[in-house]
Design a protein around this motif. Structure first.
Motif, PDB file in Angstrom:
ATOM      1  N   GLU A 389      -0.903   8.199 -34.431  1.00  0.00           N
ATOM      2  CA  GLU A 389      -1.517   7.393 -35.500  1.00  0.00           C
ATOM      3  C   GLU A 389      -0.468   6.814 -36.436  1.00  0.00           C
ATOM      4  N   ALA A 390       0.519   7.617 -36.768  1.00  0.00           N
ATOM      5  CA  ALA A 390       1.583   7.120 -37.650  1.00  0.00           C
ATOM      6  C   ALA A 390       2.323   5.966 -36.974  1.00  0.00           C
ATOM      7  N   GLN A 391       2.542   6.088 -35.665  1.00  0.00           N
ATOM      8  CA  GLN A 391       3.232   5.040 -34.911  1.00  0.00           C
ATOM      9  C   GLN A 391       2.419   3.742 -34.932  1.00  0.00           C
ATOM     10  N   ALA A 392       1.112   3.855 -34.710  1.00  0.00           N
ATOM     11  CA  ALA A 392       0.259   2.655 -34.692  1.00  0.00           C
ATOM     12  C   ALA A 392       0.300   1.962 -36.057  1.00  0.00           C
ATOM     13  N   ALA A 393       0.232   2.745 -37.127  1.00  0.00           N
ATOM     14  CA  ALA A 393       0.232   2.154 -38.477  1.00  0.00           C
ATOM     15  C   ALA A 393       1.576   1.496 -38.778  1.00  0.00           C
ATOM     16  N   ALA A 394       2.657   2.123 -38.351  1.00  0.00           N
ATOM     17  CA  ALA A 394       3.987   1.564 -38.634  1.00  0.00           C
ATOM     18  C   ALA A 394       4.205   0.263 -37.856  1.00  0.00           C
ATOM     19  N   TYR A 395       3.799   0.234 -36.570  1.00  0.00           N
ATOM     20  CA  TYR A 395       3.980  -1.009 -35.800  1.00  0.00           C
ATOM     21  C   TYR A 395       3.045  -2.118 -36.294  1.00  0.00           C
ATOM     22  N   ALA A 396       1.864  -1.757 -36.807  1.00  0.00           N
ATOM     23  CA  ALA A 396       0.979  -2.783 -37.390  1.00  0.00           C
ATOM     24  C   ALA A 396       1.668  -3.416 -38.594  1.00  0.00           C
ATOM     25  N   ALA A 397       2.363  -2.603 -39.371  1.00  0.00           N
ATOM     26  CA  ALA A 397       3.075  -3.133 -40.545  1.00  0.00           C
ATOM     27  C   ALA A 397       4.264  -3.993 -40.115  1.00  0.00           C
ATOM     28  N   VAL A 398       4.968  -3.568 -39.070  1.00  0.00           N
ATOM     29  CA  VAL A 398       6.102  -4.369 -38.552  1.00  0.00           C
ATOM     30  C   VAL A 398       5.625  -5.780 -38.194  1.00  0.00           C
ATOM     31  N   ASP A 399       4.425  -5.850 -37.635  1.00  0.00           N
ATOM     32  CA  ASP A 399       3.876  -7.161 -37.234  1.00  0.00           C
ATOM     33  C   ASP A 399       3.656  -8.082 -38.430  1.00  0.00           C
ATOM     34  N   CYS A 400       3.558  -7.543 -39.626  1.00  0.00           N
ATOM     35  CA  CYS A 400       3.341  -8.364 -40.834  1.00  0.00           C
ATOM     36  C   CYS A 400       4.661  -8.875 -41.404  1.00  0.00           C
ATOM     37  N   ILE A 401       5.789  -8.397 -40.865  1.00  0.00           N
ATOM     38  CA  ILE A 401       7.095  -8.748 -41.439  1.00  0.00           C
ATOM     39  C   ILE A 401       7.708  -9.905 -40.665  1.00  0.00           C
ATOM     40  N   ASP A 402       8.247 -10.849 -41.420  1.00  0.00           N
ATOM     41  CA  ASP A 402       8.802 -12.054 -40.805  1.00  0.00           C
ATOM     42  C   ASP A 402      10.336 -11.970 -40.880  1.00  0.00           C
ATOM     43  N   PHE A 403      10.938 -11.524 -39.787  1.00  0.00           N
ATOM     44  CA  PHE A 403      12.395 -11.345 -39.742  1.00  0.00           C
ATOM     45  C   PHE A 403      12.876 -11.863 -38.387  1.00  0.00           C
ATOM     46  N   PRO A 404      12.906 -13.204 -38.234  1.00  0.00           N
ATOM     47  CA  PRO A 404      13.220 -13.773 -36.916  1.00  0.00           C
ATOM     48  C   PRO A 404      14.597 -13.383 -36.402  1.00  0.00           C
ATOM     49  N   GLY A 405      15.527 -13.047 -37.309  1.00  0.00           N
ATOM     50  CA  GLY A 405      16.871 -12.672 -36.875  1.00  0.00           C
ATOM     51  C   GLY A 405      17.006 -11.185 -36.625  1.00  0.00           C
ATOM     52  N   GLY A 406      15.868 -10.493 -36.476  1.00  0.00           N
ATOM     53  CA  GLY A 406      15.950  -9.039 -36.331  1.00  0.00           C
ATOM     54  C   GLY A 406      15.137  -8.531 -35.157  1.00  0.00           C
ATOM     55  N   PHE A 407      15.292  -7.243 -34.889  1.00  0.00           N
ATOM     56  CA  PHE A 407      14.550  -6.619 -33.788  1.00  0.00           C
ATOM     57  C   PHE A 407      14.313  -5.157 -34.124  1.00  0.00           C
ATOM     58  N   CYS A 408      13.397  -4.552 -33.370  1.00  0.00           N
ATOM     59  CA  CYS A 408      13.216  -3.099 -33.504  1.00  0.00           C
ATOM     60  C   CYS A 408      12.892  -2.529 -32.138  1.00  0.00           C
ATOM     61  N   ARG A 409      13.060  -1.210 -31.999  1.00  0.00           N
ATOM     62  CA  ARG A 409      12.601  -0.555 -30.773  1.00  0.00           C
ATOM     63  C   ARG A 409      11.082  -0.517 -30.788  1.00  0.00           C
ATOM     64  N   LYS A 410      10.490  -0.550 -29.610  1.00  0.00           N
ATOM     65  CA  LYS A 410       9.019  -0.584 -29.505  1.00  0.00           C
ATOM     66  C   LYS A 410       8.432   0.793 -29.204  1.00  0.00           C
ATOM     67  N   ASP A 411       9.300   1.811 -29.153  1.00  0.00           N
ATOM     68  CA  ASP A 411       8.810   3.104 -28.640  1.00  0.00           C
ATOM     69  C   ASP A 411       9.192   4.280 -29.538  1.00  0.00           C
ATOM     70  N   ILE A 412       9.349   4.005 -30.836  1.00  0.00           N
ATOM     71  CA  ILE A 412       9.738   5.117 -31.728  1.00  0.00           C
ATOM     72  C   ILE A 412       8.642   6.197 -31.690  1.00  0.00           C
ATOM     73  N   GLY A 413       9.086   7.418 -31.518  1.00  0.00           N
ATOM     74  CA  GLY A 413       8.144   8.544 -31.451  1.00  0.00           C
ATOM     75  C   GLY A 413       7.655   8.847 -30.045  1.00  0.00           C
ATOM     76  N   TRP A 414       8.269   8.202 -29.029  1.00  0.00           N
ATOM     77  CA  TRP A 414       7.684   8.257 -27.681  1.00  0.00           C
ATOM     78  C   TRP A 414       7.536   9.671 -27.112  1.00  0.00           C
ATOM     79  N   ARG A 415       8.505  10.531 -27.404  1.00  0.00           N
ATOM     80  CA  ARG A 415       8.399  11.879 -26.814  1.00  0.00           C
ATOM     81  C   ARG A 415       7.125  12.575 -27.310  1.00  0.00           C
ATOM     82  N   GLU A 416       6.914  12.492 -28.628  1.00  0.00           N
ATOM     83  CA  GLU A 416       5.761  13.197 -29.199  1.00  0.00           C
ATOM     84  C   GLU A 416       4.457  12.489 -28.845  1.00  0.00           C
ATOM     85  N   VAL A 417       4.489  11.149 -28.801  1.00  0.00           N
ATOM     86  CA  VAL A 417       3.284  10.401 -28.420  1.00  0.00           C
ATOM     87  C   VAL A 417       2.865  10.795 -26.997  1.00  0.00           C
ATOM     88  N   ALA A 418       3.854  10.949 -26.116  1.00  0.00           N
ATOM     89  CA  ALA A 418       3.546  11.358 -24.737  1.00  0.00           C
ATOM     90  C   ALA A 418       2.963  12.767 -24.718  1.00  0.00           C
TER      91      ALA A 418
END
Ligand code: AMP
Ligand code: GLY
Length: 426
Positions: A389-418
């Motif tokens: 749930e924390a991951q979903a909320a954080a990535y939803a917030a990332v989608d609201c940020i406009d930083f065309p010169g930037g990037f992020c990993r798409k799988d933060i928390g993957w071990r625990e999410v799995a």
């Protein structure tokens, strides 16, 4: 009490955010700070390297506590200078900060105090380090002794790669940090970060987290300072945490005290959870970045009071640290090109983020526009009933940020999410 916070990263923004909520904090100052920290603190234009200037500022502004965020000022003795001037400081003295500043020092301490860690050998000359490889098997672990901004560790799959790394370290590729080299036995397992606060005598656990050091999804690509983190690290069960306190943290605090360099501040243990139990990979003399962002998001106590207790040797009388049962997760948004050559100057639009807190790292405000000036730029942090749930909320917030010169990993928390998916938790 007035507080001076030293530093300018996402870690310091999270500390500023929490300190500013403290009933014990009157005015919070920060040097040098960043635009996010400026929302919580008054920024001060003094050079951190100029200890006399920091002391003069403290005297002039009735500072009752200095909180040092990054390792470099600690390793260069800012803690000593402030203590000598009678100013309470959260962060160890120079000698104690060797736990982070010298990997060889820490390995020697582990050997002397019987602390579980990888077997090792130290070398000051290239020829002997090359010969020393004979005693180890692939994958080889080669470390520059001193501070190397998290980049001083090479895991070499072959002997040829190991020799090239040693060549590079002694050839000055890692600056002064590589003048001495540590070879280590490779430890297999899952990594976790554990934090403890100590005033040099008493010690309390201060939470756990799991970091994502590689730049790419699936833990691929070069190492970074950290691309995201979550807390708590559920893999570090209560039983394992108790083992870490008894076998690693308490013996460290006792060793440092017995050797006339009591450690005061936060001890950040990087752990490998091996088949033989938790083993120490390394210590840091500061909070992790971005681990601090998730710890501060979950911490429910009075941070200023707790840090003052650490700084003044009264931790035994402080309230036991309490953390929310929620999970917290932070996603680092980095400038394109990070870690090798991050592009500077990219526009950052924060938009209207809801349900998350955005901690600033390498940002600046230029002519009213927020721009990227560092490798790691933003830390988008959210909470949830579990990591999924924390991951979903954080990535939803990332989608609201406009930083065309930037990037992020798409799988933060993957071990625990799995793990949560496997156990049917989400
Ligand atoms: P450090 O800067 O010491 O935390 O090391 C960076 C990373 O290298 C760690 O997070 C581990 O992933 C890896 N590492 C360091 N030492 C070892 C070791 N002895 N065995 C396996 N991996 C290691
Ligand atoms: N995120 C790892 C560190 O702060 O060292």
């Amino acid at each position: 009490m007035n507080i001076l916070l030293i530093g300018s990263g996402g870690r310091e923004h999270a500390l500023a955010w929490k300190l500013a909520q403290s009933p014990n904090c009157d005015t919070l100052f920060a040097a040098p700070g960043n635009p996010g920290i400026a929302q919580e603190a008054e920024l001060v234009d003094i050079s951190i390297a100029d200890h006399a200037a920091v002391i003069a500022f403290c005297a002039g502004h009735d500072i009752g506590l200095v909180v040092v965020g990054p390792e470099a000022p600690l390793v260069s003795g800012l803690g000593d200078s402030l203590r000598d001037a009678g100013i309470p400081v959260f962060g160890p003295n120079q000698k104690a900060a060797q736990l982070e500043g010298s990997k060889g020092f820490t390995k020697d301490m582990c050997a002397a105090a019987g602390i579980p860690t990888a077997g090792y050998a130290r070398y000051d000359r290239k020829a002997s380090a090359l010969k020393g490889l004979d005693a180890f098997d692939a994958p080889y672990v080669i470390k520059a002794d001193g501070l190397a901004a998290g980049k001083g560790v090479i895991i070499a799959e072959t002997r040829a790669e190991a020799e090239a790394a040693i060549d590079d370290m002694f050839g000055g590729g890692f600056g002064d940090a590589g003048a001495s080299v540590v070879l280590e036995e490779f430890m297999a397992g899952e990594e976790a970060s554990f934090f403890a606060l100590t005033d040099g005598r008493d010690v309390v656990a201060f939470g756990s987290a799991q970091d994502h050091k590689r730049v790419g999804d699936g833990d691929t690509g070069p190492n970074t300072g950290g691309m995201g983190a979550y807390s708590p690290a559920f893999v570090l069960t209560d039983t394992l945490q108790a083992q870490v306190m008894e076998r690693i943290i308490r013996p460290t605090v006792a060793y440092m005290a017995a050797n006339d360099m009591p450690y005061s501040g936060v001890l950040f243990a990087g752990l490998m959870l091996t088949d033989e139990g938790p083993k120490l990979i390394e210590y840091n003399a500061r909070f992790g970045d971005p681990e601090c962002q998730v710890l501060m998001t979950r911490f429910e106590g009075d941070l200023a009071a707790l840090m003052l207790a650490v700084a003044t040797g009264t931790l035994a009388h402080a309230e036991c640290p309490l953390f929310s049962h929620q999970a917290a997760l932070t996603i680092v948004m980095a400038a394109n090109g990070y870690p090798a050559a991050p592009e500077k100057g990219g526009a950052v639009g924060l938009g209207t983020v809801s349900g998350a807190t955005v901690f600033h790292a390498g940002t600046a405000e230029i002519n009213g526009q927020l721009v990227a000036i560092g490798g790691r730029v933003l830390n988008v942090t959210a909470t949830g009933a579990n990591v999924t749930e924390a991951q979903a909320a954080a990535y939803a917030a990332v989608d609201c940020i406009d930083f065309p010169g930037g990037f992020c990993r798409k799988d933060i928390g993957w071990r625990e999410v799995a793990r949560e998916a496997a156990s049917g938790t989400p």
